[in-house]
Design an enzyme around this catalytic site. Sequence first.
Site, PDB file in Angstrom:
ATOM      1  N   ARG A 154      -7.791   0.222  16.863  1.00  0.00           N
ATOM      2  CA  ARG A 154      -8.164   0.531  15.489  1.00  0.00           C
ATOM      3  C   ARG A 154      -9.226  -0.510  15.120  1.00  0.00           C
ATOM      4  O   ARG A 154     -10.238  -0.593  15.811  1.00  0.00           O
ATOM      5  CB  ARG A 154      -6.946   0.547  14.557  1.00  0.00           C
ATOM      6  CG  ARG A 154      -7.194   1.421  13.314  1.00  0.00           C
ATOM      7  CD  ARG A 154      -5.996   1.484  12.362  1.00  0.00           C
ATOM      8  NE  ARG A 154      -5.741   0.207  11.694  1.00  0.00           N
ATOM      9  CZ  ARG A 154      -4.779   0.019  10.800  1.00  0.00           C
ATOM     10  NH1 ARG A 154      -3.966   1.017  10.471  1.00  0.00           N
ATOM     11  NH2 ARG A 154      -4.603  -1.162  10.228  1.00  0.00           N
ATOM     12  N   LYS A 182       0.800  -1.236   0.000  1.00  0.00           N
ATOM     13  CA  LYS A 182       0.000   0.000   0.000  1.00  0.00           C
ATOM     14  C   LYS A 182       0.829   1.280   0.000  1.00  0.00           C
ATOM     15  O   LYS A 182       0.379   2.289  -0.534  1.00  0.00           O
ATOM     16  CB  LYS A 182      -0.975   0.002   1.174  1.00  0.00           C
ATOM     17  CG  LYS A 182      -0.313   0.141   2.532  1.00  0.00           C
ATOM     18  CD  LYS A 182      -1.321  -0.082   3.642  1.00  0.00           C
ATOM     19  CE  LYS A 182      -0.678   0.179   4.994  1.00  0.00           C
ATOM     20  NZ  LYS A 182      -1.366  -0.525   6.078  1.00  0.00           N
TER      21      LYS A 182
HETATM   22  C1  LIG Z   1      -0.577  -1.269   6.711  1.00  0.00           C
HETATM   23  C2  LIG Z   1      -0.972  -2.540   7.320  1.00  0.00           C
HETATM   24  C3  LIG Z   1      -0.032  -3.569   7.459  1.00  0.00           C
HETATM   25  C4  LIG Z   1       1.434  -3.390   7.101  1.00  0.00           C
HETATM   26  O1  LIG Z   1       2.028  -2.554   8.053  1.00  0.00           O
HETATM   27  P1  LIG Z   1       3.610  -2.284   8.058  1.00  0.00           P
HETATM   28  O2  LIG Z   1       3.863  -1.607   9.349  1.00  0.00           O
HETATM   29  O3  LIG Z   1       3.891  -1.428   6.875  1.00  0.00           O
HETATM   30  O4  LIG Z   1       4.270  -3.603   7.988  1.00  0.00           O
HETATM   31  C5  LIG Z   1      -0.457  -4.769   7.987  1.00  0.00           C
HETATM   32  N1  LIG Z   1      -1.735  -4.953   8.352  1.00  0.00           N
HETATM   33  C6  LIG Z   1      -2.674  -4.007   8.239  1.00  0.00           C
HETATM   34  C7  LIG Z   1      -4.064  -4.293   8.668  1.00  0.00           C
HETATM   35  C8  LIG Z   1      -2.321  -2.758   7.721  1.00  0.00           C
HETATM   36  O5  LIG Z   1      -3.251  -1.799   7.621  1.00  0.00           O
END
Ligand SMILES: *Cc1c(COP(=O)(O)O)cnc(C)c1O
Length: 361
Positions: free
Chosen positions: A131, A36
């Site tokens: 969250r 992302k």
């Molecule tokens: C963005 C996200 C991740 C990845 O997070 P990083 O800290 O970039 O490894 C994993 N799980 C969810 C639900 C996320 O929103």
Amino acid sequence: MSAPRLEINLDRLHHNARTLVTLLGRRGISVTGVTKATLGSPTIAREFVRAGVASLGDSRIENLERQRGDGIDAPMMLIRSPMPSQCSTVVAVADLSLNSELEVIRGLSAAAGEQRRTHGVVLMVELGDLREGILPGDLHDVARETLQLANITLRGIGTNLACQSGVAPDAHNMGELSVLASRLESDLGVSLDIVSGGNSANLDWALGADSIGRINHLRLGESILLGREPLRRTPIDNLFTDAFTLVAEVIEAKVKPTHPWGEIYETAFGVAASHAAPSSAHRVLIALGQQDTDPAGLAPPAGFEIIGSSSDHVVLAAERAGTPVGSELRFAVNYAALLRAATSPFVECMFSRDLAAQDET
Ligand SMILES: *Cc1c(COP(=O)(O)O)cnc(C)c1O
């Protein structure tokens, strides 16, 4: 070459992904590579797959759609709860999604039925970061209802920590996730093949804990992309922290007074910058701004200090002259700066390879 541009070294990303996949694989943990922060770049997604990730994950279905459109057929996971309005795209594009609302899962089941597919669901559990997630006391009921939906397969449970409140994964919350998984299995007579412990913030725990219990999956973005763990942003041993470089072009270079003059009010972005005098009167303006990146997340080259920014300008103090108009400056990026640069239409992505790293992998 066009500027501003984000230079992306694919071999360094490959090395980072491969190293983490190998280390975690030894502990029985599989990895979803999260794209992302790079607008779901299909080039990067493909590199993740080559490096051995088990699946690709993104929070935006549009990004996964782009990867499918580019011919990538790896398993894909939508890592944000689907919007009810997007359920039919979600089941068409993603193999599974992370969910915390029964109403959405019902929508996914209906959409999957229309498309004669089944869609995998991982139920997210709230373990303190506040969250997304089902409260642990409600998990049993939501899982039971999910199991009754015709076109849905309950694949497992998961949690997400650190992102919202900075809560660290530890023996206590990870232990709770393991217990919840085992209890669901025995209560409901199912087997859960995914127990997803979290994101890059889980690495220290996952690689260091004596026992990782039932945790067998992590979703990793930042640690692969930037080679850092996000709790303290310390570099991870043996990973590259410089796979990305943001390059911008100088559009003004002058010696100017170190303090603004006139009456001082708000600036374009609110509060006026600190009025501590920069160490030098050599000022350099680059054609890069808040629209292109998070200037606070840039590390300038030695001899330069960022002293301010607005939509389209970043102002730097240079220790000495010698950065003429038309020359380029190179910056290391943090997660916020990377995310914004990769998603700005003004910043071009330029991929490169690096032979030294290729030999290692
Ligand atoms: C963005 C996200 C991740 C990845 O997070 P990083 O800290 O970039 O490894 C994993 N799980 C969810 C639900 C996320 O929103």
